[in-house]
Design an enzyme around this catalytic site. Structure first.
Site, PDB file in Angstrom:
ATOM      1  NE  ARG A   1     -40.836   8.710  37.286  1.00 35.21           N
ATOM      2  CZ  ARG A   1     -40.177   9.547  37.789  1.00 35.21           C
ATOM      3  NH1 ARG A   1     -40.218  10.779  37.991  1.00 35.21           N
ATOM      4  NH2 ARG A   1     -39.851   8.759  38.911  1.00 35.21           N
TER       5      ARG A   1
ATOM      6  CE1 TYR B   1     -45.695  22.474  32.137  1.00 42.16           C
ATOM      7  CE2 TYR B   1     -45.729  23.223  30.180  1.00 42.16           C
ATOM      8  CZ  TYR B   1     -46.033  23.606  31.479  1.00 42.16           C
ATOM      9  OH  TYR B   1     -45.714  24.897  31.801  1.00 42.16           O
TER      10      TYR B   1
ATOM     11  CE  LYS C   1     -40.187   1.139  32.047  1.00 45.47           C
ATOM     12  NZ  LYS C   1     -39.108   2.021  32.883  1.00 45.47           N
TER      13      LYS C   1
ATOM     14  CB  ILE D   1     -38.891  -2.089  31.164  1.00 40.99           C
ATOM     15  CG1 ILE D   1     -38.091  -2.704  29.566  1.00 40.99           C
ATOM     16  CG2 ILE D   1     -37.572  -0.667  31.458  1.00 40.99           C
ATOM     17  CD1 ILE D   1     -38.455  -1.885  28.605  1.00 40.99           C
TER      18      ILE D   1
ATOM     19  CB  THR E   1     -37.259   7.641  34.446  1.00 41.16           C
ATOM     20  OG1 THR E   1     -38.651   7.769  33.237  1.00 41.16           O
ATOM     21  CG2 THR E   1     -38.259   8.413  35.761  1.00 41.16           C
ATOM     22  CB  THR E   2     -34.099   4.057  36.775  1.00 40.41           C
ATOM     23  OG1 THR E   2     -35.576   3.535  36.591  1.00 40.41           O
ATOM     24  CG2 THR E   2     -33.057   3.930  37.952  1.00 40.41           C
TER      25      THR E   2
ATOM     26  CE1 TYR F   1     -41.879   4.761  31.289  1.00 38.28           C
ATOM     27  CE2 TYR F   1     -39.021   5.876  30.228  1.00 38.28           C
ATOM     28  CZ  TYR F   1     -41.187   5.817  31.169  1.00 38.28           C
ATOM     29  OH  TYR F   1     -40.448   5.429  32.683  1.00 38.28           O
TER      30      TYR F   1
END
Length: 296
Positions: A205, A174, A228, A269, A110-111, A200
């Site tokens: 998100r 989504y 994560k 993380i 994401t980052t 993840y």
């Protein structure tokens, strides 16, 4: 048959198993870990016509590196003024973080703005990053999407990149899959790729949360190496209590870094480690030494 290969990068084991599978159909691999000088001895003997051996061995062997990492950085993707990936800055940042005590990375998370990178940019980024890190610490690369078939194809492509040790596969965003669909998605990916998968779970998100019972079911898969986890500390505690011993658990929330480790998770993380790696390294080192007051 026996041979020895360097394991400075866990991807070398991928290379070995891919090469050997093309020659021999009936194999079982036994890995002797903890070998001196970063060399693992691999013994091969006849077993059965089942390629699953390679997935199991890759996951179990490389997962030891991941569980020993502790402090991983979800690294940014720097860009130049004209919108190109800034590999010079990425190299400098990566080396500085390793020197300061970071012992693992997520690239293309994401980052790292993975959703705004093209396919070719991701491949170029992951290829160069594998070269930059050069086996010094484990590297997890983001490969997930809300398309199962596409995730399988891209993850397998990334699996061929030297220096990429794990694939980070996000709960499909989504689409809002139910728990049964999550199991189907991750099982299909893990069954068909030749790199260990890290789940993840980031409901803020993706719009949907993978429940603890689902995580623990998927944790039994030999090619799913860890998670994560971004929801609550209570859920991290449940996962740690019910996981297989070789399933790595990392919080994805910096605020949980210390408490998650106390609860038995393998580390964090982190995004904050871009700026605070020395302090976070000191926090974990004091915790490992039993100096709880100094750690907290």
């Amino acid at each position: 048959i026996s041979t020895s290969i360097p394991i400075a990068s866990a991807n070398s084991l991928n290379t070995f198993t891919h090469a050997f599978r093309s020659e021999v159909q009936l194999l079982e691999c036994a890995i002797a870990t903890g070998c001196p000088d970063g060399v693992a001895t691999i013994s091969i003997s006849e077993y059965g016509a089942d390629n699953s051996f390679s997935k199991t061995i890759e996951a179990n062997t490389m997962n030891q590196n991941l569980q020993n990492a502790g402090l991983l950085t979800a690294i940014i993707t720097p860009f130049t003024e004209d919108g190109q990936i800034d590999f010079a800055s990425l190299t400098e940042l990566t080396n500085n973080l390793i020197d300061q005590g970071c012992n693992g990375f997520v690239i293309g998370g994401t980052t790292g703005e993975t959703l705004t990178l093209t396919h070719d940019e991701k491949i170029a980024l992951y290829t160069r990053f594998g070269q930059i890190v050069n086996g010094r610490v484990p590297v997890i690369a983001g490969t997930g999407s809300n398309n199962t078939a596409e995730t399988i194809v891209f993850t397998e492509e990334v699996a061929q990149i030297p220096g990429i040790d794990y694939a980070l596969v996000v709960v499909p965003p989504y689409n809002k899959p139910n728990q049964r669909s999550m199991i189907a998605h991750f099982t299909a990916v893990a069954d068909q790729v030749h790199i260990p998968v890290v789940i993840y779970n980031i409901p803020g998100r993706t719009g949907v949360k993978m429940e603890v019972s689902t995580i623990l079911q998927l944790a039994q898969h030999p090619n799913i190496a860890g998670i994560k986890q971004c929801p609550s500390l209570e859920e991290i505690e449940e996962i740690v209590s019910g996981r297989p011993v070789d399933f790595a658990v990392f919080t994805g929330e910096d605020a949980q870094a210390l408490t998650a480790r106390v609860l038995g998770a393998d580390g964090v993380i982190s995004v904050a480690s871009h700026l605070y790696t020395p302090r976070m390294r000191e926090m974990y080192d004091e915790l490992y030494a039993g100096n709880f007051a100094l750690a907290g």
